[in-house]
Design an enzyme around this catalytic site. Structure first.
Site, PDB file in Angstrom:
ATOM      1  CB  CYS A  77      -0.815   0.097   1.251  1.00  0.00           C
ATOM      2  SG  CYS A  77      -2.091   1.431   1.228  1.00  0.00           S
ATOM      3  CB  CYS A 130       5.748   5.139   4.429  1.00  0.00           C
ATOM      4  SG  CYS A 130       6.787   6.585   4.096  1.00  0.00           S
TER       5      CYS A 130
HETATM    6 FE1  SF4 Z   1      -1.310   2.698   3.123  1.00  0.00          FE
HETATM    7 FE2  SF4 Z   1       0.823   3.133   3.892  1.00  0.00          FE
HETATM    8 FE3  SF4 Z   1      -0.966   5.108   4.050  1.00  0.00          FE
HETATM    9 FE4  SF4 Z   1      -1.058   2.802   5.602  1.00  0.00          FE
HETATM   10  S1  SF4 Z   1       0.519   4.617   5.787  1.00  0.00           S
HETATM   11  S2  SF4 Z   1      -2.845   3.841   4.316  1.00  0.00           S
HETATM   12  S3  SF4 Z   1      -0.219   1.354   4.473  1.00  0.00           S
HETATM   13  S4  SF4 Z   1      -0.051   4.152   2.168  1.00  0.00           S
END
Ligand code: SF4
Length: 246
Positions: A131, A238
């Site tokens: 993600c 991240c």
């Molecule tokens: Fe997605 Fe990373 Fe945002 Fe969480 S922090 S919603 S895993 S992009």
């Protein structure tokens, strides 16, 4: 700034030499103030080649204030992942206006990537690294392509992988400046107080570090500020600072 870096900059101005290396700059700027580091980054690569990356999070206003003082037209890149708090988007707009930042660009994920890999917007549950990759790492890599250096606001006092960051490092083909590497929590608070910088609106609700909504929770008084990020998982970053962005 030491003689080697000064010499390279003078030669660069004459159009006959390459940029100083990250190691040379790191040594030369080891004890410089954040403002001096930002100003040197600007002098070394020029405004067209330099970008600031900001989350407009709970500690972002200090770096953005110093950037605005050096040159409010330095490009600022903001990763709008599609999962942010409305308060963060409002804070981005309010700070941009208050500091007079002239080139804030919101970067979004690729729509085809989202439709293919995260059509139900729940990839953060099953695979948060994937993600983050499609919502942060890859969009930033695309946005940084025109730039040869970038600035970010990480501090060593944040601990974890950040405890040993240099002031300047290599990031793939780019230079990466960490002007707040040496800054303490107290010095950060002083910058906020002196400039009367507005706090992120979620701080008063108990969020000491703010990222995407699904991956951010409140922190208890005895917890580290980043303890609310990806709570319950081993993930602490991240990926934009751990993956080499080429
Ligand atoms: Fe997605 Fe990373 Fe945002 Fe969480 S922090 S919603 S895993 S992009």
């Amino acid at each position: 700034m030491n003689e080697l870096v000064d010499g390279k900059l003078a030669a660069q101005a004459d159009g006959v030499a390459a940029l100083p290396t990250a190691n040379e700059l790191d040594r030369a700027l080891a004890d410089a103030s954040p403002m001096e580091i930002i100003a040197k980054a600007l002098r070394i690569v020029g405004r067209e080649q330099l970008a600031v990356v900001s989350s407009f999070g709970t500690e972002s206003a200090a770096l953005l204030k110093l950037v605005a003082d050096v040159d409010p037209a330095i490009p600022v890149l903001f990763l709008d992942t599609g999962h942010l708090f409305e308060e963060t988007l409002a804070y981005r707009d309010a700070l941009t206006a208050a500091l007079g930042l002239r080139d804030v660009c919101s970067i979004k994920p690729d729509q085809e990537d989202l439709l293919r890999d995260d059509p139900d917007r729940e990839l953060w549950i099953s695979d948060p690294d994937a993600c983050c990759r499609i919502r942060k790492v890859e969009p930033l890599a695309r946005a940084l392509k025109p730039f040869s250096a970038w600035i970010n606001g990480r501090k060593r006092f944040q601990g974890g992988l950040r405890a040993t960051i240099p002031v300047v490092e290599e990031d793939g083909a780019r230079l990466k400046f960490n002007p707040f590497a040496n800054v303490s929590r107290e010095e950060l608070a002083t910058i906020y107080a002196r400039a009367r910088l507005p706090a992120h609106p979620l701080v008063e609700q108990g969020f000491l570090s703010v990222g995407c909504m699904p991956c951010t929770s409140r922190t208890a008084p005895d917890e580290d500020a980043r303890a609310g990020r990806w709570r319950g998982r081993s993930k602490t970053e991240c990926g934009i600072h751990t993956a080499k962005i080429s």
